[in-house]
Design an enzyme around this catalytic site. Structure first.
Site, mmCIF file in Angstrom:
data_model
loop_
_atom_site.group_PDB
_atom_site.id
_atom_site.type_symbol
_atom_site.label_atom_id
_atom_site.label_comp_id
_atom_site.label_asym_id
_atom_site.label_seq_id
_atom_site.Cartn_x
_atom_site.Cartn_y
_atom_site.Cartn_z
ATOM 1 N N ASN A 7 0.863 -1.218 0.118
ATOM 2 C CA ASN A 7 0.063 0.020 -0.076
ATOM 3 C C ASN A 7 0.970 1.138 -0.082
ATOM 4 O OD1 ASN A 7 -1.362 2.152 1.075
ATOM 5 N ND2 ASN A 7 -3.035 0.785 1.633
ATOM 6 N N HIS A 10 1.172 6.173 1.780
ATOM 7 C CA HIS A 10 1.969 6.998 2.509
ATOM 8 C C HIS A 10 3.062 7.863 1.640
ATOM 9 C CE1 HIS A 10 -0.608 6.705 5.743
ATOM 10 N NE2 HIS A 10 -0.535 5.414 6.164
ATOM 11 N N HIS A 43 -5.532 3.749 -1.724
ATOM 12 C CA HIS A 43 -6.801 4.084 -1.250
ATOM 13 C C HIS A 43 -7.185 5.481 -1.653
ATOM 14 C CE1 HIS A 43 -9.696 4.204 2.730
ATOM 15 N NE2 HIS A 43 -10.260 4.560 1.644
ATOM 16 N N ARG A 45 -9.316 8.228 -1.242
ATOM 17 C CA ARG A 45 -10.357 8.539 -0.077
ATOM 18 C C ARG A 45 -11.364 9.820 -0.696
ATOM 19 N NH1 ARG A 45 -8.760 6.679 5.097
ATOM 20 N NH2 ARG A 45 -10.426 7.896 5.840
ATOM 21 N N ARG A 49 -7.195 12.862 0.565
ATOM 22 C CA ARG A 49 -6.009 13.462 1.470
ATOM 23 C C ARG A 49 -4.754 12.893 0.990
ATOM 24 N NH1 ARG A 49 -7.250 10.155 7.083
ATOM 25 N NH2 ARG A 49 -9.166 11.379 6.927
ATOM 26 N N GLU A 70 -8.485 0.623 -3.131
ATOM 27 C CA GLU A 70 -9.406 0.611 -1.885
ATOM 28 C C GLU A 70 -10.436 1.812 -1.963
ATOM 29 O OE1 GLU A 70 -7.293 0.916 1.778
ATOM 30 O OE2 GLU A 70 -6.410 -1.002 1.401
ATOM 31 N N THR A 101 -8.308 3.736 8.187
ATOM 32 C CA THR A 101 -9.581 2.958 8.251
ATOM 33 C C THR A 101 -9.901 2.458 9.483
ATOM 34 O OG1 THR A 101 -9.148 2.359 5.991
ATOM 35 C CG2 THR A 101 -10.941 1.193 7.122
ATOM 36 N N GLU A 151 -11.350 -9.305 2.950
ATOM 37 C CA GLU A 151 -10.100 -8.956 3.596
ATOM 38 C C GLU A 151 -10.350 -8.899 5.289
ATOM 39 O OE1 GLU A 151 -7.988 -5.529 2.138
ATOM 40 O OE2 GLU A 151 -6.671 -5.274 4.111
ATOM 41 N N HIS A 191 -3.908 -4.504 7.855
ATOM 42 C CA HIS A 191 -4.056 -3.268 8.668
ATOM 43 C C HIS A 191 -3.127 -3.520 9.900
ATOM 44 C CE1 HIS A 191 -5.549 0.308 10.207
ATOM 45 N NE2 HIS A 191 -6.154 0.465 9.058
HETATM 46 N N1 PXP Z 1 -6.307 -2.888 4.329
HETATM 47 C C1 PXP Z 1 -7.099 -1.696 4.312
HETATM 48 C C2 PXP Z 1 -8.340 -2.166 3.985
HETATM 49 C C3 PXP Z 1 -6.456 -0.661 4.802
HETATM 50 O O1 PXP Z 1 -7.686 0.284 4.740
HETATM 51 C C4 PXP Z 1 -5.364 -0.309 5.050
HETATM 52 C C5 PXP Z 1 -4.713 1.075 5.399
HETATM 53 O O2 PXP Z 1 -5.095 1.911 4.212
HETATM 54 C C6 PXP Z 1 -4.282 -1.337 5.021
HETATM 55 C C7 PXP Z 1 -4.694 -2.793 4.650
HETATM 56 C C8 PXP Z 1 -2.877 -1.395 5.412
HETATM 57 O O3 PXP Z 1 -2.794 -0.963 6.503
HETATM 58 P P1 PXP Z 1 -1.337 -0.442 7.162
HETATM 59 O O4 PXP Z 1 -1.017 0.937 6.588
HETATM 60 O O5 PXP Z 1 -1.583 -0.638 8.604
HETATM 61 O O6 PXP Z 1 -0.529 -1.643 6.846
#
Ligand code: PXP
Length: 247
Positions: A7, A10, A43, A45, A49, A70, A101, A151, A191
Protein backbone atom coordinates in the site's frame (compact mmCIF):
# COMPACT_ATOMS: atom_id res chain seq x y z
CA UNK A 1 2.64 -19.09 -1.22
CA UNK A 2 1.15 -15.86 0.05
CA UNK A 3 1.36 -12.63 -1.91
CA UNK A 4 2.29 -9.14 -0.77
CA UNK A 5 0.41 -6.09 -1.99
CA UNK A 6 2.23 -2.91 -0.98
CA UNK A 7 0.00 0.00 0.00
CA UNK A 8 1.69 3.19 -1.22
CA UNK A 9 -0.80 5.73 0.21
CA UNK A 10 1.83 7.19 2.52
CA UNK A 11 4.14 8.06 -0.34
CA UNK A 12 1.28 10.29 -1.47
CA UNK A 13 0.78 11.54 2.11
CA UNK A 14 4.33 12.89 2.03
CA UNK A 15 3.78 14.53 -1.34
CA UNK A 16 0.52 16.14 -0.22
CA UNK A 17 2.30 17.60 2.84
CA UNK A 18 3.68 20.19 0.39
CA UNK A 19 1.01 19.82 -2.29
CA UNK A 20 3.87 19.23 -4.71
CA UNK A 21 5.01 16.51 -7.07
CA UNK A 22 7.41 14.51 -4.91
CA UNK A 23 7.62 11.75 -3.93
CA UNK A 24 5.55 10.30 -6.74
CA UNK A 25 3.54 7.16 -5.89
CA UNK A 26 3.94 6.08 -9.51
CA UNK A 27 7.72 5.81 -9.05
CA UNK A 28 7.19 4.10 -5.68
CA UNK A 29 4.93 1.48 -7.26
CA UNK A 30 7.59 0.62 -9.84
CA UNK A 31 10.28 0.27 -7.18
CA UNK A 32 7.98 -1.91 -5.04
CA UNK A 33 7.29 -4.17 -8.01
CA UNK A 34 11.00 -4.41 -8.86
CA UNK A 35 11.64 -5.39 -5.24
CA UNK A 36 9.22 -8.32 -5.54
CA UNK A 37 5.79 -6.97 -4.55
CA UNK A 38 2.95 -8.98 -6.06
CA UNK A 39 0.59 -6.04 -6.16
CA UNK A 40 0.06 -2.38 -5.43
CA UNK A 41 -2.75 -1.07 -3.23
CA UNK A 42 -4.02 2.51 -3.17
CA UNK A 43 -6.92 4.03 -1.26
CA UNK A 44 -8.68 6.85 -3.10
CA UNK A 45 -10.35 8.59 -0.18
CA UNK A 46 -13.35 10.84 -0.63
CA UNK A 47 -11.36 13.77 0.83
CA UNK A 48 -8.36 12.99 -1.47
CA UNK A 49 -6.00 13.40 1.45
CA UNK A 50 -3.26 11.30 -0.13
CA UNK A 51 -3.91 9.42 -3.39
CA UNK A 52 -5.25 11.70 -6.15
CA UNK A 53 -7.38 10.84 -9.19
CA UNK A 54 -4.32 11.40 -11.38
CA UNK A 55 -2.41 8.70 -9.45
CA UNK A 56 -5.16 6.16 -9.99
CA UNK A 57 -5.28 6.85 -13.72
CA UNK A 58 -1.51 6.65 -14.22
CA UNK A 59 -1.05 3.63 -11.94
CA UNK A 60 -3.68 1.77 -13.96
CA UNK A 61 -1.36 2.22 -16.93
CA UNK A 62 1.94 1.50 -15.18
CA UNK A 63 1.32 -1.20 -12.56
CA UNK A 64 2.39 -4.50 -14.04
CA UNK A 65 1.38 -6.81 -11.21
CA UNK A 66 -2.08 -6.28 -9.72
CA UNK A 67 -3.74 -2.98 -8.87
CA UNK A 68 -6.04 -3.06 -5.84
CA UNK A 69 -8.16 0.05 -5.38
CA UNK A 70 -9.48 0.56 -1.86
CA UNK A 71 -12.49 2.82 -1.70
CA UNK A 72 -15.68 3.67 0.12
CA UNK A 73 -18.85 1.94 -1.04
CA UNK A 74 -20.34 5.08 -2.62
CA UNK A 75 -21.75 5.64 -6.10
CA UNK A 76 -19.04 8.23 -6.85
CA UNK A 77 -16.27 5.74 -6.10
CA UNK A 78 -17.95 2.86 -7.88
CA UNK A 79 -18.25 5.03 -11.02
CA UNK A 80 -14.53 5.85 -10.85
CA UNK A 81 -13.69 2.16 -10.48
CA UNK A 82 -15.94 1.21 -13.42
CA UNK A 83 -14.05 3.72 -15.55
CA UNK A 84 -10.50 2.90 -14.38
CA UNK A 85 -10.99 -0.86 -14.05
CA UNK A 86 -8.46 -1.83 -11.38
CA UNK A 87 -7.82 -5.58 -11.07
CA UNK A 88 -9.51 -5.62 -7.69
CA UNK A 89 -11.61 -3.24 -5.60
CA UNK A 90 -11.56 -3.50 -1.83
CA UNK A 91 -14.60 -1.82 -0.33
CA UNK A 92 -13.87 -0.21 3.03
CA UNK A 93 -15.85 1.94 5.47
CA UNK A 94 -14.68 5.53 5.47
CA UNK A 95 -15.08 8.37 7.94
CA UNK A 96 -13.62 11.79 7.20
CA UNK A 97 -12.24 12.34 10.69
CA UNK A 98 -10.40 9.02 11.02
CA UNK A 99 -6.60 8.77 10.77
CA UNK A 100 -6.86 5.48 8.92
CA UNK A 101 -9.61 2.91 8.22
CA UNK A 102 -10.90 2.16 11.70
CA UNK A 103 -13.06 -0.91 11.47
CA UNK A 104 -14.43 -3.36 8.96
CA UNK A 105 -17.52 -2.89 6.82
CA UNK A 106 -20.83 -3.81 8.37
CA UNK A 107 -21.89 -6.08 5.53
CA UNK A 108 -24.88 -7.34 7.49
CA UNK A 109 -26.31 -3.84 8.04
CA UNK A 110 -25.43 -2.51 4.58
CA UNK A 111 -26.17 -5.68 2.72
CA UNK A 112 -28.48 -4.18 0.11
CA UNK A 113 -26.19 -1.32 -0.94
CA UNK A 114 -23.07 -3.51 -0.91
CA UNK A 115 -24.76 -6.26 -2.84
CA UNK A 116 -25.66 -3.79 -5.62
CA UNK A 117 -22.12 -2.43 -5.75
CA UNK A 118 -20.50 -5.86 -5.72
CA UNK A 119 -22.70 -6.82 -8.66
CA UNK A 120 -21.90 -3.66 -10.65
CA UNK A 121 -18.16 -4.09 -10.15
CA UNK A 122 -18.12 -7.81 -10.87
CA UNK A 123 -20.19 -7.33 -14.03
CA UNK A 124 -17.45 -5.10 -15.34
CA UNK A 125 -14.78 -7.74 -14.69
CA UNK A 126 -13.34 -6.32 -11.46
CA UNK A 127 -12.89 -8.73 -8.55
CA UNK A 128 -14.33 -7.46 -5.30
CA UNK A 129 -13.02 -7.81 -1.79
CA UNK A 130 -14.86 -6.68 1.36
CA UNK A 131 -12.79 -5.44 4.28
CA UNK A 132 -14.42 -6.95 7.38
CA UNK A 133 -13.71 -7.56 11.03
CA UNK A 134 -13.00 -11.20 11.88
CA UNK A 135 -16.67 -11.98 12.55
CA UNK A 136 -18.57 -15.01 11.31
CA UNK A 137 -21.78 -13.13 10.40
CA UNK A 138 -19.76 -10.70 8.29
CA UNK A 139 -18.01 -13.60 6.53
CA UNK A 140 -21.31 -15.39 5.82
CA UNK A 141 -23.04 -12.27 4.50
CA UNK A 142 -20.02 -11.44 2.30
CA UNK A 143 -20.43 -14.87 0.78
CA UNK A 144 -24.18 -14.40 0.33
CA UNK A 145 -23.71 -11.19 -1.60
CA UNK A 146 -21.14 -12.95 -3.78
CA UNK A 147 -17.97 -11.06 -2.94
CA UNK A 148 -14.90 -12.75 -4.43
CA UNK A 149 -12.71 -12.07 -1.40
CA UNK A 150 -12.87 -10.91 2.16
CA UNK A 151 -9.99 -8.92 3.61
CA UNK A 152 -9.83 -9.74 7.30
CA UNK A 153 -9.06 -6.70 9.43
CA UNK A 154 -5.94 -7.49 11.48
CA UNK A 155 -5.83 -4.11 13.26
CA UNK A 156 -7.04 -5.29 16.66
CA UNK A 157 -4.56 -8.15 16.61
CA UNK A 158 -1.77 -5.74 15.65
CA UNK A 159 -2.74 -3.18 18.31
CA UNK A 160 -3.23 -5.66 21.17
CA UNK A 161 -1.29 -4.48 24.20
CA UNK A 162 -0.70 -7.84 25.83
CA UNK A 163 -0.22 -11.46 24.78
CA UNK A 164 -3.66 -12.62 25.91
CA UNK A 165 -5.47 -9.98 23.83
CA UNK A 166 -3.23 -10.74 20.85
CA UNK A 167 -3.91 -14.49 21.20
CA UNK A 168 -7.69 -13.88 21.47
CA UNK A 169 -7.66 -11.70 18.37
CA UNK A 170 -5.53 -14.24 16.54
CA UNK A 171 -8.12 -16.94 17.32
CA UNK A 172 -10.89 -14.69 15.98
CA UNK A 173 -8.94 -14.18 12.76
CA UNK A 174 -8.30 -17.91 12.51
CA UNK A 175 -12.02 -18.73 12.95
CA UNK A 176 -13.02 -16.14 10.34
CA UNK A 177 -10.42 -17.46 7.90
CA UNK A 178 -11.58 -21.07 8.37
CA UNK A 179 -15.21 -20.04 7.82
CA UNK A 180 -14.32 -18.04 4.71
CA UNK A 181 -12.28 -20.99 3.40
CA UNK A 182 -15.25 -23.36 3.82
CA UNK A 183 -17.40 -20.94 1.82
CA UNK A 184 -14.69 -20.80 -0.84
CA UNK A 185 -14.19 -17.07 -0.44
CA UNK A 186 -10.75 -15.77 -1.35
CA UNK A 187 -8.94 -14.56 1.78
CA UNK A 188 -6.79 -11.45 2.18
CA UNK A 189 -5.68 -9.76 5.37
CA UNK A 190 -4.32 -6.42 6.42
CA UNK A 191 -4.06 -3.43 8.69
CA UNK A 192 -1.35 -2.76 11.22
CA UNK A 193 0.86 -5.60 10.03
CA UNK A 194 4.58 -5.07 10.49
CA UNK A 195 7.90 -6.92 10.31
CA UNK A 196 7.29 -8.55 13.69
CA UNK A 197 3.60 -9.46 13.87
CA UNK A 198 3.56 -10.77 10.27
CA UNK A 199 5.53 -13.79 11.51
CA UNK A 200 2.55 -15.01 13.53
CA UNK A 201 -0.22 -14.13 11.11
CA UNK A 202 1.75 -15.84 8.30
CA UNK A 203 1.09 -19.15 10.00
CA UNK A 204 -2.49 -19.00 8.75
CA UNK A 205 -1.64 -20.54 5.44
CA UNK A 206 -5.12 -19.95 3.93
CA UNK A 207 -4.43 -16.21 3.70
CA UNK A 208 -3.66 -15.53 0.05
CA UNK A 209 -2.62 -11.90 0.11
CA UNK A 210 -1.39 -9.40 2.68
CA UNK A 211 -2.00 -5.69 2.18
CA UNK A 212 0.69 -3.76 4.05
CA UNK A 213 1.44 -0.07 3.96
CA UNK A 214 2.49 1.96 6.95
CA UNK A 215 5.22 -0.31 8.33
CA UNK A 216 6.86 -0.69 4.91
CA UNK A 217 6.82 3.02 4.10
CA UNK A 218 8.01 3.89 7.64
CA UNK A 219 10.98 1.54 7.20
CA UNK A 220 11.58 2.84 3.69
CA UNK A 221 12.20 6.34 5.05
CA UNK A 222 15.18 4.93 6.95
CA UNK A 223 16.53 2.11 4.78
CA UNK A 224 15.10 2.81 1.32
CA UNK A 225 11.96 1.51 -0.36
CA UNK A 226 13.60 -1.27 -2.32
CA UNK A 227 15.12 -2.81 0.80
CA UNK A 228 11.99 -2.29 2.91
CA UNK A 229 9.80 -4.08 0.34
CA UNK A 230 12.33 -6.86 -0.20
CA UNK A 231 12.53 -7.55 3.53
CA UNK A 232 8.74 -7.85 3.77
CA UNK A 233 8.61 -10.02 0.64
CA UNK A 234 11.13 -12.36 2.30
CA UNK A 235 8.90 -12.64 5.38
CA UNK A 236 5.66 -13.16 3.44
CA UNK A 237 7.19 -15.77 1.17
CA UNK A 238 8.79 -17.64 4.04
CA UNK A 239 9.47 -21.27 3.38
CA UNK A 240 6.30 -23.38 3.89
CA UNK A 241 8.26 -25.72 6.19
CA UNK A 242 8.52 -22.93 8.74
CA UNK A 243 4.74 -22.55 8.66
CA UNK A 244 4.30 -26.17 9.71
CA UNK A 245 5.37 -25.22 13.23
CA UNK A 246 2.45 -25.14 15.69
CA UNK A 247 0.29 -22.00 15.73
N1 PXP B 1 -6.12 -2.87 4.29
C1 PXP B 1 -7.01 -1.86 4.33
C2 PXP B 1 -8.42 -2.16 3.92
C3 PXP B 1 -6.64 -0.57 4.71
O1 PXP B 1 -7.57 0.42 4.75
C4 PXP B 1 -5.30 -0.31 5.05
C5 PXP B 1 -4.87 1.08 5.42
O2 PXP B 1 -5.00 1.91 4.32
C6 PXP B 1 -4.39 -1.38 4.96
C7 PXP B 1 -4.83 -2.65 4.61
C8 PXP B 1 -2.94 -1.20 5.27
O3 PXP B 1 -2.78 -0.91 6.62
P1 PXP B 1 -1.38 -0.46 7.16
O4 PXP B 1 -1.05 0.83 6.51
O5 PXP B 1 -1.60 -0.36 8.64
O6 PXP B 1 -0.40 -1.54 6.78
Amino acid sequence: MARLSVNIDHIATLRQARLGKEPDPVAAASIAELAGADGITIHLREDRRHIQDRDVRILRETVKTKLNLEMAATDEMVNIALEIKPDMVTLVPEKRAELTTEGGLDVVLNRENLSRQVELLKNSGISVSLFINPDLDQVKTSHRIEADYVEIHTGRFADAINKKDADDEFERILDAVKAAGKLRLGINAGHGLNYINIKKIMKISEIEEFSIGHSIIARAVLVGLERAVREMVDLVKVNQAVLKQPL
